[in-house]
Design an enzyme around this catalytic site. Structure first.
Site, PDB file in Angstrom:
ATOM      1  N   GLY A   1      -5.268   2.369   2.241  1.00 35.31           N
ATOM      2  CA  GLY A   1      -5.248   2.685   0.732  1.00 35.31           C
ATOM      3  C   GLY A   1      -6.634   2.059  -0.052  1.00 35.31           C
ATOM      4  O   GLY A   1      -7.372   1.772   0.762  1.00 35.31           O
TER       5      GLY A   1
ATOM      6  N   ASP B   1       3.656  -1.874 -11.182  1.00 33.70           N
ATOM      7  CA  ASP B   1       2.614  -0.903 -10.789  1.00 33.70           C
ATOM      8  C   ASP B   1       3.507   0.263 -10.175  1.00 33.70           C
ATOM      9  O   ASP B   1       3.376   0.782  -9.078  1.00 33.70           O
ATOM     10  CB  ASP B   1       1.432  -1.227  -9.779  1.00 33.70           C
ATOM     11  CG  ASP B   1       0.609  -0.314  -9.219  1.00 33.70           C
ATOM     12  OD1 ASP B   1       0.330   0.317 -10.043  1.00 33.70           O
ATOM     13  OD2 ASP B   1       0.121  -0.402  -8.024  1.00 33.70           O
TER      14      ASP B   1
HETATM   15  N1  LIG Z   1       6.696  -1.587   5.446  1.00 40.64           N
HETATM   16  C1  LIG Z   1       6.118  -0.382   5.652  1.00 40.64           C
HETATM   17  N2  LIG Z   1       6.389   0.272   6.376  1.00 40.64           N
HETATM   18  C2  LIG Z   1       5.588   1.390   6.822  1.00 40.64           C
HETATM   19  N3  LIG Z   1       4.660   1.813   6.091  1.00 40.64           N
HETATM   20  C3  LIG Z   1       4.328   1.118   4.933  1.00 40.64           C
HETATM   21  C4  LIG Z   1       4.986  -0.168   4.559  1.00 40.64           C
HETATM   22  N4  LIG Z   1       4.165  -0.453   3.570  1.00 40.64           N
HETATM   23  C5  LIG Z   1       3.388   0.450   3.164  1.00 40.64           C
HETATM   24  N5  LIG Z   1       3.130   1.299   3.743  1.00 40.64           N
HETATM   25  C6  LIG Z   1       2.496   2.718   3.892  1.00 40.64           C
HETATM   26  O1  LIG Z   1       1.065   2.230   3.273  1.00 40.64           O
HETATM   27  C7  LIG Z   1       0.792   2.748   2.295  1.00 40.64           C
HETATM   28  C8  LIG Z   1       0.115   1.503   1.348  1.00 40.64           C
HETATM   29  O2  LIG Z   1       0.754   0.537   0.976  1.00 40.64           O
HETATM   30  P1  LIG Z   1       1.178   0.051  -0.418  1.00 40.64           P
HETATM   31  O3  LIG Z   1       2.090  -1.467  -0.152  1.00 40.64           O
HETATM   32  O4  LIG Z   1       1.538   0.798  -1.302  1.00 40.64           O
HETATM   33  O5  LIG Z   1      -0.377  -0.594  -0.703  1.00 40.64           O
HETATM   34  P2  LIG Z   1      -1.531   0.132  -1.451  1.00 40.64           P
HETATM   35  O6  LIG Z   1      -1.166   1.332  -2.401  1.00 40.64           O
HETATM   36  O7  LIG Z   1      -1.937  -0.969  -2.515  1.00 40.64           O
HETATM   37  O8  LIG Z   1      -2.594   0.536  -0.480  1.00 40.64           O
HETATM   38  C9  LIG Z   1       2.162   2.860   1.634  1.00 40.64           C
HETATM   39  O9  LIG Z   1       2.073   4.162   0.632  1.00 40.64           O
HETATM   40  C10 LIG Z   1       2.977   3.543   2.840  1.00 40.64           C
HETATM   41  O10 LIG Z   1       2.640   4.709   3.192  1.00 40.64           O
END
Ligand SMILES: Nc1ncnc2c1ncn2[C@@H]1O[C@H](COP(=O)(O)OP(=O)(O)O)[C@@H](O)[C@H]1O
Ligand SMILES: [Mg+2]
Length: 299
Positions: free
Chosen positions: A105, A228
């Protein structure tokens, strides 16, 4: 290749002495842009020839940058910082081994991993100031901004982990928080995908009610506002239940802008449901429900 890819790839090649030098460089970065070899020598109590060898090795593996100025100094990059956090989580028996990238991300890399018992987990590496770090390397007046990326990412992980624990303890649907070190969080693996990815979700009113129930629980029981929230941070699982992810910016309900932040979260979700699934609910009605001024939702 992300820095987590580098860290995960070289992790098994590192020995105790390498980790030791990495953590001395980490500590030295509070005062130095590049930590001088003499300081590393002084704090490590490792003979100079072994230090030279180890620094050469971790430099080659891509975990540090070496200065080529008036003196020889070393500074961690994200891959080096990743290795320190991974090492701590492995020692704490939270992580056993790593798998694949799940998502890169803007502000985090998420990896697939296994616990020592073989259970699948997700590992999130926070990356704050990733862009400004590259820019500030070319600038003067560097130290403050430079150590900022390390500090900010650590702080984000701490905030997120703390919020997830609070939410989890009060029954909010979040991935299980399993451990945190530096800028890294280990949590339960989730199945399914972001709400934004689905064209058809069966019963949208039911999904929306479940989301609002969780926002309410977070607000009234854990005293948290996500701040958020959007269709990208709500996961729809294969069993049609939801999970709320991505909590580093969560605030307490006594925050000066609490009402505004909660309204913004609700507006994001309701606008999405309206646009995509033609479900109508006013922000004001959802707000009253979440803060406890109304018992029921008119949807
Ligand atoms: N516990 C989890 N298990 C599997 N996939 C995850 C998990 N947490 C996040 N992801 C994947 O990673 C992506 C980014 O995580 P996120 O916590 O939303 O961080 P950011 O949006 O700040 O990069 C999520 O949209 C999801 O697809
Ligand atoms: Mg997200």
């Amino acid at each position: 290749m992300s820095s987590a890819d580098i860290a995960v790839g070289v992790y098994s090649k590192l020995e105790n002495e390498d980790f030791r030098l990495l953590s001395i460089i980490e500590a030295g970065m509070a005062q130095h842009e590049y930590v001088p070899v003499e300081q590393i020598h002084k704090f490590s109590k490792v003979p100079l020839d072994r230090i030279t060898y180890s620094l050469g090795k971790i430099n080659k593996l891509g975990l540090i940058y070496q200065s080529k100025g008036a003196y020889t100094g070393h500074t961690l990059n994200y891959a080096g910082y990743d290795c320190l956090a991974i090492h701590a989580l492995v020692k704490a028996c939270v992580i056993g081994s790593f798998g694949q990238t799940l998502g890169v991300g803007k502000e985090a890399d998420v990896y697939d991993a296994l616990t020592p018992e073989g259970k699948r987990i997700a590992v999130k590496f926070h990356r704050l100031g990733r862009i400004s770090f590259r820019q500030t390397r070319r600038k003067r007046g560097y130290i403050k901004e430079h150590s900022t990326w390390l500090y900010q990412s650590h702080l984000a992980a701490e905030r997120e982990y703390h919020a997830m624990k609070q939410a989890c303890e009060h029954g909010v649907a979040v991935p299980a928080p399993l451990g945190q070190n530096r800028h890294v969080i280990a949590m339960g693996m989730i199945e399914g995908g972001e709400l934004a990815r689905y064209k058809d979700i069966g019963k949208p009113e039911k999904v929306l009610r479940e989301i609002l129930r969780n926002i309410k629980r977070a607000y009234q029981k854990a005293h948290l506002i996500h701040a958020d929230l959007s269709e990208y941070n709500i996961i729809l699982q294969p069993d049609a239940h939801i999970l709320i992810i991505d909590w580093p910016q969560a605030v307490k309900t006594d925050h000066a802008n609490a009402a505004e932040l909660l309204q913004r979260d609700l507006k994001n979700v309701l606008t999405y449901f309206n646009r995509k699934f033609r479900v109508n609910l006013a922000v004001e009605d959802a707000y009253k429900y979440v803060v406890g001024e109304a018992k029921r939702l008119p949807v």
